[in-house]
Design an enzyme around this catalytic site. Sequence first.
Site, mmCIF file in Angstrom:
data_model
loop_
_atom_site.group_PDB
_atom_site.id
_atom_site.type_symbol
_atom_site.label_atom_id
_atom_site.label_comp_id
_atom_site.label_asym_id
_atom_site.label_seq_id
_atom_site.Cartn_x
_atom_site.Cartn_y
_atom_site.Cartn_z
ATOM 1 N N GLY A 274 5.807 -28.008 -30.619
ATOM 2 C CA GLY A 274 4.863 -27.878 -29.513
ATOM 3 C C GLY A 274 4.651 -26.434 -29.069
ATOM 4 N N ASP A 325 14.021 -35.575 -30.688
ATOM 5 C CA ASP A 325 14.961 -34.509 -30.324
ATOM 6 C C ASP A 325 15.507 -33.905 -31.616
ATOM 7 O OD1 ASP A 325 17.114 -32.952 -29.593
ATOM 8 O OD2 ASP A 325 17.925 -34.399 -28.163
ATOM 9 N N CYS A 395 10.497 -15.916 -30.133
ATOM 10 C CA CYS A 395 9.580 -14.881 -29.636
ATOM 11 C C CYS A 395 10.323 -14.078 -28.575
ATOM 12 C CB CYS A 395 8.246 -15.435 -29.156
ATOM 13 S SG CYS A 395 8.365 -16.524 -27.764
HETATM 14 C C1 LIG Z 1 8.946 -21.764 -28.864
HETATM 15 S S1 LIG Z 1 8.307 -23.329 -28.610
HETATM 16 C C2 LIG Z 1 7.612 -23.695 -30.178
HETATM 17 C C3 LIG Z 1 6.249 -23.078 -30.393
HETATM 18 C C4 LIG Z 1 5.523 -23.685 -31.564
HETATM 19 N N1 LIG Z 1 6.293 -23.597 -32.787
HETATM 20 C C5 LIG Z 1 4.173 -23.057 -31.799
HETATM 21 O O1 LIG Z 1 4.047 -22.159 -32.645
HETATM 22 O O2 LIG Z 1 3.214 -23.488 -31.129
HETATM 23 C C6 LIG Z 1 9.726 -24.348 -28.612
HETATM 24 C C7 LIG Z 1 9.454 -25.829 -28.503
HETATM 25 O O3 LIG Z 1 10.675 -26.515 -28.704
HETATM 26 C C8 LIG Z 1 10.657 -27.678 -27.932
HETATM 27 N N2 LIG Z 1 12.029 -28.183 -27.821
HETATM 28 C C9 LIG Z 1 12.955 -27.930 -26.879
HETATM 29 N N3 LIG Z 1 14.081 -28.612 -27.130
HETATM 30 C C10 LIG Z 1 13.876 -29.314 -28.260
HETATM 31 C C11 LIG Z 1 14.652 -30.212 -29.016
HETATM 32 N N4 LIG Z 1 15.886 -30.543 -28.654
HETATM 33 N N5 LIG Z 1 14.108 -30.761 -30.120
HETATM 34 C C12 LIG Z 1 12.841 -30.438 -30.509
HETATM 35 N N6 LIG Z 1 12.049 -29.599 -29.825
HETATM 36 C C13 LIG Z 1 12.564 -29.037 -28.715
HETATM 37 C C14 LIG Z 1 10.029 -27.235 -26.633
HETATM 38 O O4 LIG Z 1 9.526 -28.345 -25.920
HETATM 39 C C15 LIG Z 1 8.932 -26.295 -27.137
HETATM 40 O O5 LIG Z 1 7.740 -27.006 -27.312
#
Ligand SMILES: C[S@@+](CC[C@H](N)C(=O)[O-])C[C@H]1O[C@@H](n2cnc3c(N)ncnc32)[C@H](O)[C@@H]1O
Length: 459
Positions: A274, A325, A395
């Site tokens: 996301g 998750d 990032c």
């Molecule tokens: C840095 S963002 C990713 C950005 C994305 N890759 C993009 O380029 O648009 C990190 C994402 O990891 C998700 N996240 C947090 N904990 C997580 C988990 N336990 N499992 C999977 N996703 C997770 C967050 O909701 C967030 O959307």
Amino acid sequence: MPHRKLARRRGPDPARALAYRVLREVSEGAYANLALGQALADARLDARDAAFVTELVAGTCRLAGTYDRVLAAASGRDVARLQPALLDVLRLGAHQLLSMRVPAHAAVGAGVELAAAEVGEKVAGLTNAVLRKVAARPLDAWLAALSAGEDAVGALALRTHHPRWIAEEYVRLLGDEAEEALAANNVSPVPTLVVRPGLADLSELGGEPTRWSPFGARRPGNPADVDAVRQGRAGVQDEGSQLVALALAEASGGEGPADADAPGAAPWLDLCAGPGGKAALLAGLAADGGRRLVASEVAEHRARLVAQALRAYSGDHAPAVLCADGTAPPWREASFARVMADVPCTGLGALRRRPEARWRRRPGDVDDLVPLQRSLLASALDAAAPGGVVAYVTCSPHHRETTEVVGAVLQASGRSVTPLAPASPLPPDALLAGGPFVQLWPHRHATDAMFLALLRVDN
Ligand SMILES: C[S@@+](CC[C@H](N)C(=O)[O-])C[C@H]1O[C@@H](n2cnc3c(N)ncnc32)[C@H](O)[C@@H]1O
């Protein structure tokens, strides 16, 4: 009498009143870019007023911590003791006085009108007195006065408008280059667009092609004016994000349990997808090689954004979206040829695009994020098939979120892992000294400060 004074007032002008309302939302937790975008869309201002409101909001948010020091000195009190609404009025006034060319009488007068209308007539006098004191010196003189008694890092933090802990980390990472790097966080970048491979051509984006990514273009103006963006065949994505996705796609790993063209060829995984920026580029690159991307995200509303970002792909290799998750995943271990772990981080590498973020983040955020980052990287290694490649991406350039996480996870991992240097195009000075890992920087590369570790899982 208060009501007579009110009757004589002209009331705040609409552009400043709008900027103030957005600042209030940001002070209560909203993201400046989103709150501003929504407010401008609702208000339908002409281009000149929209630009004025944008500068008021973005500039005030970016320098808020500096203005708080000035306002504390000018008011003789800790700003934490001021009403939050009044503090926003004063910050807005300070920005006009110290960083915009608004004449002092106009900025002070507008601040008093705003304070009286939005906070109450009884703070009008205080607002007038504080803003007049602020107006008595230009910003450089304020910075010189406030720097007295600061050590070198404290003065650097003040000059470059960052909290001390961020300036300290930049000095640790960059030494003498830190000032240039911190200053680069104070310049909003021109939007960068990206095509979804196979769905749009670079020529559809207009603008100037990005330097290293073959999929991007820098284009001033509103991205939504571009047909391909509106149709989901292109998107908005910093060049650094494009480069790390490309590096994963072009890494020299094995192709997983099956050949690329064979039925059942190992798919690719985006573990933290996301809102879908990297997934949208990876999906096209995977499909190009006869693979399918599984884009997974833990938060339901963000998983919906991923689906939206991927909506233009169709056919046999169209990506799948999962809400899961990543630390307790539903998929079988060792089943993906490529895994993107773009983990949640402090975002200290994207400060130029997020004006309020530097003042909102706390050093303790790093402590909170590191365990999750380690757990997600460990899970990404588990998900990779033998010969598969994992990209660990942040990032943020903070060493505790980057090299320290990778070092700790590799030490604890039961799998044999080889760090790889990227085979895809990258700026020549992007490799971190002493290793194959990548660190991009706004002041060197005009990208976000993305970190990338490419890790091949050998067994
Ligand atoms: C840095 S963002 C990713 C950005 C994305 N890759 C993009 O380029 O648009 C990190 C994402 O990891 C998700 N996240 C947090 N904990 C997580 C988990 N336990 N499992 C999977 N996703 C997770 C967050 O909701 C967030 O959307």
